[in-house]
Motif scaffolding. Structure first.
Motif, short mmCIF file in Angstrom:
data_model
loop_
_atom_site.label_atom_id
_atom_site.label_comp_id
_atom_site.label_asym_id
_atom_site.label_seq_id
_atom_site.Cartn_x
_atom_site.Cartn_y
_atom_site.Cartn_z
N ALA A 1 0.57 -0.79 0.40
CA ALA A 1 0.09 -0.07 0.26
C ALA A 1 1.06 1.60 0.03
O ALA A 1 0.32 2.08 -0.46
N VAL A 2 2.16 1.20 0.40
CA VAL A 2 2.95 2.36 0.71
C VAL A 2 3.72 2.78 -0.40
O VAL A 2 4.17 3.09 -0.54
N HIS A 3 4.91 1.12 -0.95
CA HIS A 3 5.92 1.08 -1.50
C HIS A 3 4.75 0.10 -3.13
O HIS A 3 4.88 -1.44 -2.31
N PRO A 4 4.35 0.67 -3.77
CA PRO A 4 3.30 -0.09 -4.68
C PRO A 4 4.67 -1.66 -5.14
O PRO A 4 6.17 -1.10 -5.86
N PRO A 5 4.04 -2.91 -6.14
CA PRO A 5 4.84 -3.92 -6.54
C PRO A 5 5.38 -3.00 -7.35
O PRO A 5 4.92 -2.18 -8.17
N ARG A 6 6.74 -3.41 -7.55
CA ARG A 6 7.64 -3.49 -9.20
C ARG A 6 7.20 -4.64 -10.07
O ARG A 6 7.28 -4.73 -11.42
N GLN A 7 6.67 -5.43 -9.56
CA GLN A 7 6.46 -6.15 -10.56
C GLN A 7 4.32 -7.61 -10.07
O GLN A 7 4.54 -7.42 -8.73
N GLN A 8 4.09 -8.04 -11.36
CA GLN A 8 2.82 -8.81 -10.65
C GLN A 8 3.00 -9.71 -9.61
O GLN A 8 4.56 -10.08 -9.71
#
Length: 143
Positions: free
Chosen positions: A107-114
Motif C-alpha cells: 500500500a505504501v511501496h507499490p510492487p515492481r512486478q505482478q
C-alpha cells in the motif's frame, strides 16, 4: 409488473412480491480472474484497502474468514461455484503471518512486478472478503 414510483423500474426485477417469507436473494460475487488480481495496480489497491481498515496483520485472516463464511450467496470463479470454507488452509501461512505484513507494505511501496501465481488464491480470498464487506471498494480495486 408494478413500477417503482421513484426510479420507474419494475419491482419484480428486485424483489419477489408473491412470497415475503424467503430470505432476500443475494447476487453471486464473481471473483475476477487471477491475471487481474495479480496485476501491480490491483495488488497495490487491494493492499491500500486493507491498510485503510487498520486491521492488525494477525486479525486479517479473522476478517477474511468472518466475511467469507457470513456471506449467504455464492462465489463464482470462471463461471464455476467456489466454496471458500477453510481460509487458514487456503492461505497456508506460517505462524507469524509475515506474508500479510509484506502484502500490507504494498500500500505504501507499490510492487515492481505482478504477484506470483502461487499467491493468486490468497489474493482472491482477500478480494472476496472485501467484496462482501464493501462491494464498491472491491470493484475499484480491480478497475
Amino acid at each position: 409488473m408494478t413500477n417503482c414510483l421513484i426510479c420507474k423500474h419494475g419491482l419484480a426485477d428486485y424483489v419477489d412480491l408473491a412470497n415475503d417469507n424467503e430470505l432476500p436473494k443475494v447476487s453471486p460475487i464473481r471473483i475476477p480472474p487471477k491475471d487481474i488480481l495479480r496485476r501491480q495496480s490491483s495488488l497495490n489497491r487491494l493492499a491500500m484497502a486493507y491498510r485503510a481498515k487498520e486491521i492488525p496483520r494477525r486479525k486479517i485472516l479473522d476478517f477474511v474468514s468472518e466475511h467469507v463464511t457470513v456471506f449467504h450467496g455464492t462465489f463464482l470463479f470462471n463461471g464455476h461455484v467456489v466454496i471458500l470454507d477453510d481460509v487458514d488452509d487456503l492461505f497456508d501461512l506460517d505462524a507469524s503471518e509475515r506474508w500479510l505484513s509484506d502484502f500490507l507494505r504494498f500500500a505504501v511501496h507499490p510492487p515492481r512486478q505482478q504477484a506470483q501465481d502461487r499467491v493468486a488464491v490468497r489474493l482472491a480470498l482477500l478480494w472476496a472478503a472485501l467484496a462482501v464487506h464493501n462491494p464498491t471498494q472491491a470493484e475499484l480495486v480491480i478497475r
